[in-house]
Design an enzyme around this catalytic site. Structure first.
Site, short mmCIF file in Angstrom:
data_model
loop_
_atom_site.label_atom_id
_atom_site.label_comp_id
_atom_site.label_asym_id
_atom_site.label_seq_id
_atom_site.Cartn_x
_atom_site.Cartn_y
_atom_site.Cartn_z
N LYS A 1 -14.25 -3.02 6.20
CA LYS A 1 -14.92 -1.73 6.30
C LYS A 1 -16.32 -1.82 6.90
O LYS A 1 -16.80 -0.87 7.53
CB LYS A 1 -14.98 -1.05 4.93
CG LYS A 1 -13.64 -0.57 4.42
CD LYS A 1 -13.78 0.19 3.12
CE LYS A 1 -12.43 0.67 2.60
NZ LYS A 1 -12.57 1.47 1.36
N SER B 1 0.83 -1.20 0.00
CA SER B 1 0.00 0.00 0.00
C SER B 1 0.86 1.26 0.00
O SER B 1 1.91 1.33 0.67
CB SER B 1 -0.91 0.00 1.24
OG SER B 1 -1.58 1.24 1.36
N THR C 1 -9.36 -1.13 5.55
CA THR C 1 -9.67 -1.39 4.15
C THR C 1 -10.23 -2.81 4.01
O THR C 1 -10.52 -3.47 5.01
CB THR C 1 -8.42 -1.15 3.27
OG1 THR C 1 -8.81 -1.19 1.89
CG2 THR C 1 -7.32 -2.17 3.53
N TYR D 1 -5.90 3.46 -9.93
CA TYR D 1 -4.68 4.29 -10.05
C TYR D 1 -3.42 3.47 -10.28
O TYR D 1 -2.33 4.02 -10.31
CB TYR D 1 -4.51 5.19 -8.82
CG TYR D 1 -4.31 4.48 -7.50
CD1 TYR D 1 -3.06 4.01 -7.11
CD2 TYR D 1 -5.38 4.32 -6.64
CE1 TYR D 1 -2.88 3.38 -5.90
CE2 TYR D 1 -5.20 3.68 -5.41
CZ TYR D 1 -3.96 3.22 -5.05
OH TYR D 1 -3.78 2.60 -3.85
N GLY E 1 -17.69 -1.33 -2.50
CA GLY E 1 -17.25 -0.39 -1.48
C GLY E 1 -16.86 0.96 -2.04
O GLY E 1 -17.28 2.01 -1.53
N ILE F 1 -11.49 5.37 -10.64
CA ILE F 1 -10.93 5.23 -9.30
C ILE F 1 -9.66 4.39 -9.31
O ILE F 1 -8.92 4.36 -8.33
CB ILE F 1 -11.93 4.63 -8.31
CG1 ILE F 1 -12.24 3.17 -8.66
CG2 ILE F 1 -13.21 5.45 -8.25
CD1 ILE F 1 -12.72 2.36 -7.50
#
Length: 299
Positions: A74, A18, A70, A230, A137, A228
């Site tokens: 969630k 991450s 995450t 990336y 989500g 969304i």
């Protein structure tokens, strides 16, 4: 947490790569804090997602100030919270837990991250009629952001129609003056042709899931496209849309936006979103920076 330091963590599965930890740590230090961000990867810890409540308690006892949350926790984290921000309650999802005086307070910065990304990246974009692909989500967050911005008609598309309908059923009562509906294959052609913009919130376009989620040529010339995804920052969807003359917004802006909003809530200090954006592109590598430059800063 101390007067000048913050210990923060991220709970989830497969999160060792991450970019959230380095983003938080560098910006936290720019703000003058001793900022330590650690990953609590369920796979590496050999813990079940159902252990999220125990992980909260263990983190509190270890002195953590906050935890980002995450996939797949969630929703699972909510029963263990003492307080829930109204937006997170409306969405039924939490991605940030603040630990204050031993209490767990749930927030969601995914929707605010997308909202700020859209306002900053496409400030003049029309927002009357929007089509959104995906209702998981991330789609829940982007849809909530769009509706708070006053979108008059939001058509949601999903490969699982029942999931799209569930999101419609959740949000339609919250926004009674707006038209929130699950689009059908029969409606989709007209929805795309009349849309001011399209938001893509599915995994399609990731390195592991290449391809296009819809026919970009079906859009009106003036329509914008937001992704969304990336990794890569310049997805096939964005590259195709740009080539056809559409304004685009990459997923990195939402990623930076949610991180910036989390830092603000954790520290009480306003982060520098532009500085974080530059760092984020640096973390992604030279190709990302080149793609952003080629898109005039809107990639």
């Amino acid at each position: 947490m101390t007067a000048t330091g913050f210990l923060v963590g991220l709970i989830g599965e497969g999160i060792t790569a991450s970019l959230t930890p380095p983003m938080h740590e560098r910006e936290g230090r720019h703000l003058g804090f001793d900022y330590d961000y650690r990953t609590l990867d369920l796979l590496e810890l050999d813990r079940s997602p159902r252990d999220v409540g125990a992980l909260l308690a263990e983190s509190r006892d270890a002195g953590f100030a906050a935890l980002n949350v995450t996939h797949p926790c969630k929703q699972l984290v909510i029963p263990f919270l003492d307080e829930l921000d109204p937006a997170a309650e409306h969405m039924g999802a939490v991605n940030l837990v603040l630990i204050r005086n031993g209490r767990f307070i749930g927030h969601n910065t995914d929707w605010t991250g997308f909202r700020s990304a859209l306002l900053a990246g496409l400030p003049e974009a029309g927002r009357d009629r929007i089509v959104q692909f995906g209702s998981g989500g991330a789609g829940s967050a982007t849809a909530y952001a769009l509706l708070t911005l006053g979108v008059r008609r939001l058509a949601i598309v999903d490969v699982l129609p029942e999931r799209a309908q569930a999101l419609v059923d959740r949000y339609a009562p919250l926004f009674p003056g707006q038209d929130v509906l699950a689009s059908t294959p029969q409606m989709l052609s007209d929805d795309l042709a009349t849309a001011d913009g399209v938001v893509h919130a599915t995994p399609t376009g990731m390195k592991e899931h290449p391809g296009l989620p819809f026919d970009v040529t079906a859009l009106a010339t003036a329509a914008w496209v937001a992704d969304i995804v990336y990794r890569p920052i310049d997805t096939e969807l964005l590259a195709t849309a740009r080539r056809l003359g559409h304004e685009v917004l990459d997923g990195g802006r939402m990623a930076v936006g949610q991180a910036a909003d989390s830092i603000r809530l954790i520290t009480g200090t306003e982060p520098d979103a532009d500085r974080m954006r530059a760092h984020f592109l640096q973390l992604l590598g030279d190709d990302a920076a080149l793609a952003a430059a080629a898109a005039g800063g809107r990639a």
